[in-house]
Design a protein around this motif. Structure first.
Motif, PDB file in Angstrom:
ATOM      1  N   VAL A   1       0.835  -1.192   0.000  1.00  0.00           N
ATOM      2  CA  VAL A   1       0.000   0.000   0.000  1.00  0.00           C
ATOM      3  C   VAL A   1       0.877   1.251   0.000  1.00  0.00           C
ATOM      4  O   VAL A   1       1.987   1.250   0.548  1.00  0.00           O
ATOM      5  N   LEU A   2       0.372   2.284  -0.662  1.00  0.00           N
ATOM      6  CA  LEU A   2       0.982   3.604  -0.619  1.00  0.00           C
ATOM      7  C   LEU A   2      -0.037   4.542   0.018  1.00  0.00           C
ATOM      8  O   LEU A   2      -1.145   4.702  -0.491  1.00  0.00           O
ATOM      9  N   VAL A   3       0.326   5.147   1.136  1.00  0.00           N
ATOM     10  CA  VAL A   3      -0.558   6.067   1.845  1.00  0.00           C
ATOM     11  C   VAL A   3       0.021   7.470   1.736  1.00  0.00           C
ATOM     12  O   VAL A   3       1.136   7.727   2.197  1.00  0.00           O
ATOM     13  N   LEU A   4      -0.726   8.372   1.083  1.00  0.00           N
ATOM     14  CA  LEU A   4      -0.268   9.745   0.896  1.00  0.00           C
ATOM     15  C   LEU A   4      -0.754  10.631   2.030  1.00  0.00           C
ATOM     16  O   LEU A   4      -1.762  10.344   2.674  1.00  0.00           O
ATOM     17  N   ALA A   5      -0.036  11.729   2.254  1.00  0.00           N
ATOM     18  CA  ALA A   5      -0.338  12.613   3.375  1.00  0.00           C
ATOM     19  C   ALA A   5      -1.720  13.260   3.269  1.00  0.00           C
ATOM     20  O   ALA A   5      -2.289  13.674   4.279  1.00  0.00           O
ATOM     21  N   ASN A   6      -2.274  13.331   2.035  1.00  0.00           N
ATOM     22  CA  ASN A   6      -3.608  13.926   1.880  1.00  0.00           C
ATOM     23  C   ASN A   6      -4.724  12.924   2.194  1.00  0.00           C
ATOM     24  O   ASN A   6      -5.904  13.258   2.107  1.00  0.00           O
ATOM     25  N   GLY A   7      -4.347  11.689   2.529  1.00  0.00           N
ATOM     26  CA  GLY A   7      -5.339  10.674   2.876  1.00  0.00           C
ATOM     27  C   GLY A   7      -5.595   9.646   1.807  1.00  0.00           C
ATOM     28  O   GLY A   7      -6.292   8.646   2.055  1.00  0.00           O
ATOM     29  N   ASP A   8      -5.059   9.829   0.601  1.00  0.00           N
ATOM     30  CA  ASP A   8      -5.228   8.820  -0.450  1.00  0.00           C
ATOM     31  C   ASP A   8      -4.551   7.515  -0.038  1.00  0.00           C
ATOM     32  O   ASP A   8      -3.423   7.513   0.461  1.00  0.00           O
TER      33      ASP A   8
ATOM     34  N   PRO B   1       4.066  14.589  -3.281  1.00  0.00           N
ATOM     35  CA  PRO B   1       3.519  14.477  -1.928  1.00  0.00           C
ATOM     36  C   PRO B   1       4.428  13.684  -0.992  1.00  0.00           C
ATOM     37  O   PRO B   1       5.288  12.912  -1.433  1.00  0.00           O
ATOM     38  N   ASN B   2       4.221  13.838   0.290  1.00  0.00           N
ATOM     39  CA  ASN B   2       4.817  12.940   1.272  1.00  0.00           C
ATOM     40  C   ASN B   2       3.937  11.698   1.362  1.00  0.00           C
ATOM     41  O   ASN B   2       2.719  11.767   1.167  1.00  0.00           O
ATOM     42  N   GLY B   3       4.569  10.562   1.642  1.00  0.00           N
ATOM     43  CA  GLY B   3       3.795   9.334   1.725  1.00  0.00           C
ATOM     44  C   GLY B   3       4.562   8.225   2.405  1.00  0.00           C
ATOM     45  O   GLY B   3       5.756   8.355   2.710  1.00  0.00           O
ATOM     46  N   VAL B   4       3.857   7.126   2.645  1.00  0.00           N
ATOM     47  CA  VAL B   4       4.454   5.919   3.230  1.00  0.00           C
ATOM     48  C   VAL B   4       4.216   4.767   2.271  1.00  0.00           C
ATOM     49  O   VAL B   4       3.086   4.555   1.814  1.00  0.00           O
ATOM     50  N   ILE B   5       5.273   4.040   1.951  1.00  0.00           N
ATOM     51  CA  ILE B   5       5.159   2.819   1.167  1.00  0.00           C
ATOM     52  C   ILE B   5       5.317   1.647   2.132  1.00  0.00           C
ATOM     53  O   ILE B   5       6.184   1.677   3.018  1.00  0.00           O
ATOM     54  N   ALA B   6       4.452   0.641   2.015  1.00  0.00           N
ATOM     55  CA  ALA B   6       4.474  -0.471   2.963  1.00  0.00           C
ATOM     56  C   ALA B   6       4.198  -1.786   2.251  1.00  0.00           C
ATOM     57  O   ALA B   6       3.450  -1.841   1.273  1.00  0.00           O
ATOM     58  N   HIS B   7       4.818  -2.849   2.754  1.00  0.00           N
ATOM     59  CA  HIS B   7       4.657  -4.199   2.202  1.00  0.00           C
ATOM     60  C   HIS B   7       4.560  -5.167   3.366  1.00  0.00           C
ATOM     61  O   HIS B   7       5.415  -5.184   4.256  1.00  0.00           O
ATOM     62  N   ALA B   8       3.489  -5.967   3.371  1.00  0.00           N
ATOM     63  CA  ALA B   8       3.305  -7.028   4.366  1.00  0.00           C
ATOM     64  C   ALA B   8       2.723  -8.240   3.665  1.00  0.00           C
ATOM     65  O   ALA B   8       1.682  -8.136   3.009  1.00  0.00           O
ATOM     66  N   ALA B   9       3.385  -9.377   3.766  1.00  0.00           N
ATOM     67  CA  ALA B   9       2.949 -10.586   3.063  1.00  0.00           C
ATOM     68  C   ALA B   9       1.545 -11.006   3.488  1.00  0.00           C
ATOM     69  O   ALA B   9       0.801 -11.600   2.690  1.00  0.00           O
ATOM     70  N   ASN B  10       1.170 -10.725   4.738  1.00  0.00           N
ATOM     71  CA  ASN B  10      -0.177 -11.116   5.204  1.00  0.00           C
ATOM     72  C   ASN B  10      -1.245 -10.093   4.831  1.00  0.00           C
ATOM     73  O   ASN B  10      -2.436 -10.299   5.109  1.00  0.00           O
TER      74      ASN B  10
ATOM     75  N   GLU C   1      -1.880  -7.201   6.075  1.00  0.00           N
ATOM     76  CA  GLU C   1      -2.457  -6.463   7.193  1.00  0.00           C
ATOM     77  C   GLU C   1      -1.689  -5.159   7.415  1.00  0.00           C
ATOM     78  O   GLU C   1      -0.464  -5.172   7.572  1.00  0.00           O
ATOM     79  N   PHE C   2      -2.417  -4.020   7.434  1.00  0.00           N
ATOM     80  CA  PHE C   2      -1.800  -2.706   7.581  1.00  0.00           C
ATOM     81  C   PHE C   2      -2.617  -1.857   8.537  1.00  0.00           C
ATOM     82  O   PHE C   2      -3.857  -1.922   8.538  1.00  0.00           O
ATOM     83  N   ASP C   3      -1.947  -1.050   9.327  1.00  0.00           N
ATOM     84  CA  ASP C   3      -2.599  -0.080  10.196  1.00  0.00           C
ATOM     85  C   ASP C   3      -2.623   1.248   9.434  1.00  0.00           C
ATOM     86  O   ASP C   3      -1.710   2.070   9.550  1.00  0.00           O
ATOM     87  N   ILE C   4      -3.680   1.451   8.643  1.00  0.00           N
ATOM     88  CA  ILE C   4      -3.747   2.625   7.763  1.00  0.00           C
ATOM     89  C   ILE C   4      -3.715   3.936   8.549  1.00  0.00           C
ATOM     90  O   ILE C   4      -2.995   4.865   8.156  1.00  0.00           O
ATOM     91  N   PRO C   5      -4.463   4.095   9.644  1.00  0.00           N
ATOM     92  CA  PRO C   5      -4.368   5.355  10.398  1.00  0.00           C
ATOM     93  C   PRO C   5      -2.953   5.667  10.873  1.00  0.00           C
ATOM     94  O   PRO C   5      -2.514   6.822  10.844  1.00  0.00           O
ATOM     95  N   ALA C   6      -2.212   4.634  11.287  1.00  0.00           N
ATOM     96  CA  ALA C   6      -0.832   4.854  11.744  1.00  0.00           C
ATOM     97  C   ALA C   6       0.063   5.254  10.573  1.00  0.00           C
ATOM     98  O   ALA C   6       0.935   6.127  10.712  1.00  0.00           O
ATOM     99  N   LEU C   7      -0.136   4.626   9.416  1.00  0.00           N
ATOM    100  CA  LEU C   7       0.657   4.979   8.241  1.00  0.00           C
ATOM    101  C   LEU C   7       0.343   6.404   7.784  1.00  0.00           C
ATOM    102  O   LEU C   7       1.245   7.149   7.376  1.00  0.00           O
ATOM    103  N   LEU C   8      -0.931   6.785   7.853  1.00  0.00           N
ATOM    104  CA  LEU C   8      -1.311   8.152   7.479  1.00  0.00           C
ATOM    105  C   LEU C   8      -0.667   9.169   8.425  1.00  0.00           C
ATOM    106  O   LEU C   8      -0.159  10.210   7.981  1.00  0.00           O
ATOM    107  N   ALA C   9      -0.674   8.864   9.707  1.00  0.00           N
ATOM    108  CA  ALA C   9      -0.053   9.768  10.676  1.00  0.00           C
ATOM    109  C   ALA C   9       1.446   9.902  10.414  1.00  0.00           C
ATOM    110  O   ALA C   9       2.020  10.986  10.558  1.00  0.00           O
ATOM    111  N   MET C  10       2.072   8.806  10.004  1.00  0.00           N
ATOM    112  CA  MET C  10       3.496   8.846   9.687  1.00  0.00           C
ATOM    113  C   MET C  10       3.747   9.744   8.481  1.00  0.00           C
ATOM    114  O   MET C  10       4.679  10.566   8.469  1.00  0.00           O
TER     115      MET C  10
END
Length: 412
Positions: free
Chosen positions: A20-27, A142-151, A153-162
């Protein structure tokens, strides 16, 4: 363009999403993860090169950034130990359209997926990279978080805050983080010249031989290989290889090297390297040294961040660009004769043309947006370009700049 509203890219999580890619604007943009598992926060930018993804990933100028490649087939030629610009990748991760396939190149020694795993870098495939690129073009990088988890499962609110908590590249000095920590001679760790198919990296000029000695007054002889001291703000290896190929001997010093430390190496000329981050932040310690070096009258050449730092040293200003220039197909006009060079670029800051002092002449201009792409001093032997003439990746239109610089050293 900056006032237009980007199309929202948020979507419901599809089945099988492992990245998942989570952008600072909430996308929230879902995809398939590859490479290493984990998460990383930084600036999201796009890159238009069709080749050289391994060189791009290892370019220290990409520290603090993740790259959306506009070319859909990234990874299909695999990875090898030759096509690198640093020992490890500096880009945080990559975002691509198609899944990475098995390598299809006789030079590959491993797949891109395994190479990224080994270097703890995250990949995300299955993304509409055209839509993401358009979003960056409309709204800026934009600022954003890139994340990879084989299962999956992602904590989207935490990634957005990051993503929202990351301060951004403006005001950030990253040169210290990617620079060498000690002085070394380029070539001490292996051959120093450029790469040729069937030969690998050569030890000196194009034919691999040492240049002939130059005659001096009184019948003495001096080597034709002048000494360049390169200040490493996050340098690409192929720059040093091209300096060697043009006939120079290269020593490399840290970004924080003092004027006295540089001059103790008895340079014939000074090179200011590329690098990441905000030039104004790096300039706090770099600009005073560059100003002293200019006063010596020794030839000086800068590339990318080195170009921006030279601009700051002579009194110009730099600003963060809306989306930056990153790719291997950027047309640049050479103002001396009107020739157009197709160049490789990677920068998010630029020198403001209107701030150039009277003793500085603009030499090149971007034909994409008219921004400054080169300058030279009229009262000192110093020049610089915003683009990357070393062609790694990219065209070879601008290799002449290395010969021009080394020619200045020989004449001096």
């Amino acid at each position: 363009m900056a006032d237009a509203q980007p199309t929202p890219m948020s979507s419901a999580k599809p089945a099988g999403a492992t990245g998942v890619l989570v952008l600072a604007n909430g996308d929230v943009i879902w995809g398939r993860g590859f490479g290493a598992e984990g998460q990383a926060v930084g600036e999201v930018c796009f890159h238009t090169a069709m080749t050289g993804y391994q060189e791009v990933l290892t370019d220290p100028s990409f520290a603090g950034q993740m790259i959306c490649f506009t070319f859909p087939h990234i990874g299909n030629v695999g990875a090898n130990p030759d096509d690198i610009e640093a020992d490890d990748p500096h880009a945080l991760g990559i975002i691509v359209r198609e899944d990475v396939t098995s390598p299809s190149s006789f030079r590959a020694v491993e797949g891109l997926d395994g190479w990224m795993k080994r270097h703890a870098r995250i990949g995300l495939s299955g993304i509409d990279t055209r839509a993401l690129t358009r979003r960056i073009r409309v709204a800026g990088a934009p600022n954003g978080v890139i994340a990879h988890a084989a299962n999956g499962e992602f904590d989207i609110p935490a990634l957005l805050a990051m993503a929202q908590g990351w301060p951004g590249l403006e005001g950030m000095d990253l040169a210290k983080d990617v620079s060498t920590e000690m002085h070394y001679g380029w070539g001490d760790k292996g051959p120093g010249g450029t790469w040729r198919l069937g030969f690998g990296y050569g030890a000196s000029q194009a034919e691999g031989g040492e240049p002939a000695p130059l005659p001096l007054a009184g019948g003495e002889q001096k080597t034709a290989r002048p000494h360049v001291v390169a200040i490493d703000y996050g340098s690409k290896r192929n720059i040093f290889r091209n300096l060697v190929a043009a006939g120079a001997k290269v020593s490399v010093v840290p970004a924080t090297a003092s004027f006295e430390q540089v001059m103790a190496l008895a340079p014939d000329g000074i090179f200011l390297s590329n690098g990441p981050g905000d030039p104004a932040a790096t300039g706090d310690y770099a600009v005073p040294v560059i100003r002293e070096l200019l006063e010596t009258g020794k030839p000086l050449f800068g590339i990318c961040l080195g170009h921006q730092l030279l601009g700051l040293a002579v009194g110009a200003t730099t600003t963060k660009m809306f989306q930056g220039h990153r790719g291997a197909n950027h047309p640049v006009k050479r103002l001396s004769d009107g020739a157009v060079e197709i160049t490789s670029m990677n920068h998010g800051f630029s020198v403001e043309r209107d701030s150039l002092p009277a003793n500085v002449r603009e030499t090149h201009v971007s034909l994409f947006d008219g921004s400054n792409a080169g300058l030279e001093l009229t009262d000192k032997p110093a020049f610089s370009v915003q683009y990357h003439p070393e062609a790694s990746p990219g065209p070879q239109d601008s290799l002449y700049l290395f010969e021009r610089f080394v020619g200045q050293l020989r004449n001096a």
